[in-house]
Design a protein around this motif. Sequence first.
Motif, PDB file in Angstrom:
ATOM      1  N   GLN A  17       0.669  -1.287   0.080  1.00 48.49           N
ATOM      2  CA  GLN A  17       0.029   0.135  -0.176  1.00 48.49           C
ATOM      3  C   GLN A  17       1.025   1.347  -0.036  1.00 48.49           C
ATOM      4  O   GLN A  17       0.142   2.397  -0.433  1.00 48.49           O
ATOM      5  N   GLU A 180      -3.652  -9.834   9.636  1.00 44.93           N
ATOM      6  CA  GLU A 180      -5.134 -10.124   9.667  1.00 44.93           C
ATOM      7  C   GLU A 180      -5.525 -11.311   9.092  1.00 44.93           C
ATOM      8  O   GLU A 180      -6.409 -11.441   8.074  1.00 44.93           O
ATOM      9  N   TYR A 437      -5.634   8.292   6.345  1.00 46.44           N
ATOM     10  CA  TYR A 437      -5.201   8.013   7.842  1.00 46.44           C
ATOM     11  C   TYR A 437      -4.161   8.858   8.463  1.00 46.44           C
ATOM     12  O   TYR A 437      -3.796   8.440   9.550  1.00 46.44           O
TER      13      TYR A 437
HETATM   14  C1  BGP Z   1      -6.637  -3.454   7.523  1.00 44.50           C
HETATM   15  C2  BGP Z   1      -5.360  -3.646   6.787  1.00 44.50           C
HETATM   16  C3  BGP Z   1      -4.696  -2.602   6.208  1.00 44.50           C
HETATM   17  C4  BGP Z   1      -5.477  -1.302   5.910  1.00 44.50           C
HETATM   18  C5  BGP Z   1      -6.651  -0.988   7.018  1.00 44.50           C
HETATM   19  C6  BGP Z   1      -7.381   0.211   6.611  1.00 44.50           C
HETATM   20  O1  BGP Z   1      -7.502  -4.472   7.135  1.00 44.50           O
HETATM   21  O2  BGP Z   1      -4.657  -4.451   7.478  1.00 44.50           O
HETATM   22  O3  BGP Z   1      -3.852  -2.960   5.188  1.00 44.50           O
HETATM   23  O4  BGP Z   1      -5.597  -0.850   4.697  1.00 44.50           O
HETATM   24  O5  BGP Z   1      -7.414  -2.379   7.179  1.00 44.50           O
HETATM   25  O6  BGP Z   1      -8.497  -0.328   5.639  1.00 44.50           O
HETATM   26  P1  BGP Z   1      -8.777   0.494   4.326  1.00 44.50           P
HETATM   27  O7  BGP Z   1      -7.463   0.694   3.787  1.00 44.50           O
HETATM   28  O8  BGP Z   1      -9.629  -0.526   3.604  1.00 44.50           O
HETATM   29  O9  BGP Z   1      -9.382   1.613   4.784  1.00 44.50           O
END
Ligand code: BGP
Length: 475
Positions: A17, A180, A437
Amino acid sequence: MGLEKDFLWGGATAANQCEGAWNVDGRGVSSMDTIPVGEKRQLLGTGEYPVNEIDPVNEYYANHEAIDFYHHYKEDIAMFAEMGFKVFRMSIAWTRIFPNGDEETPNELGLQFYDNVFDECRKYNIEPLVTLCHFDAPIHLVKTIGSWQNRKMVEYFVKYCLVVLERYKDKVKYWITFNEINMTVHFPFVGAGVIYEAQDNREEIKYVAAHHQLLASALATKIAHEVNPENKVGCMLAGGCTYPYSCNPQDIWKAMGKEREGFFFTDVQVRGEYPQYAQKLFERNHFNIGITNEDIKILKENTADFISFSYYQSRCAGVDQSLETTEGNIIRSLRNPYLYTTEWGWQVDPMGLRITLNNLYDRYQKPLFIVENGLGAKDTVDENGQIDDQYRIDYLRDHIKAFKDAVELDGIKLLGYTPWGCIDLISAGTGQMSKRYGFIYVDKDDNGQGTLKRMKKKSFYWYQKVIASNGENLD
Ligand code: BGP
């Protein structure tokens, strides 16, 4: 009272990412590189349709460039150091080390990149916390052997782990095996590179893939401990407690089932064996998981040193089908009338973090680590170049208060806190750049346009004070 002096404050990212440079210096294509943005992203995430060749003409793949951490790591780590980070969570891209996953020898340029990143962290006394697999599988193995549904994948993963754990044994002490890991049963392509064929027994395949990952996780833990007995190896769960929607016993039972979908993984990784409800699940559904006696031994002997988890929201479960639902990290939930949601429908619940910490600690009595938490929000840069993200500060402050209560009032052992996406990066769920974020803004939009310039948000200075006061000054 207060947090321990050596509490690990920091931030979290993942290679797929933030690094970009998806085809640079010999890196191979990973499963995550094949997921375009937009609606198709959701389809691929579920394993609903076959992975195609990358189509750069008709599709946009946000992570191919991402925020180009690959070429900006020095600048980014310097900014983390300025905030006072003690720890930086990141992941190694498997395809930088073994581009196809099945080569005889690793790619030296890939190894060198992570040497450089770790050296840069060490320069500022930042402890790297490294995830061995954050959603990415070599696409070659997805296409040729079916990724984690094939037991052979364990062998390839072990080979990769042997290389990186040996290479970085003097530079990295904190490891996480799979990000996760429970993602595999909810979002099998993202979690495990699984693509279904028409005739597949999908439920069975998910659990077979999960077993292979659990086994690989135990073997990686074993290697890490052998290579350096000082290594600390964690499991990692998409966390967040599930409340029953009401006191109807049926709702309580439903919520318990939802909690067990996550505990299924941590029970194996921490206690070293499949819990009774998992065995019954396999039996009832006639799943042939292929668990051998040797597997049972490996799982038992190589349990996690700490439990890490992401926490974005709590969830709600109940039997009334007519109730409103809402989005969440991986798992949809019933809408909890006591909570507000983010723009993406994720329910905000700081108290749920305290409850989650207590649930995990009551169950396992192992040190915990919050390795993801944060607010995805749209930020704006004003005419003076300032980014006032007070909403993010409010979110994080409430969650920090909640985990401090869990430590100070409830006696939870907590190793550290690494809010997600400490620098803006590509959203895993949507592929958007606008779901931000970070404490650090990166100039890039959802179509891939922008200078990639880094800018400090208001929350940057706030978090700097939080860390400097070891969580005492949250104003
Ligand atoms: C979790 C993952 C991350 C991250 C985060 C936020 O599921 O481990 O990789 O991306 O969520 O989610 P998102 O990017 O969909 O907002």
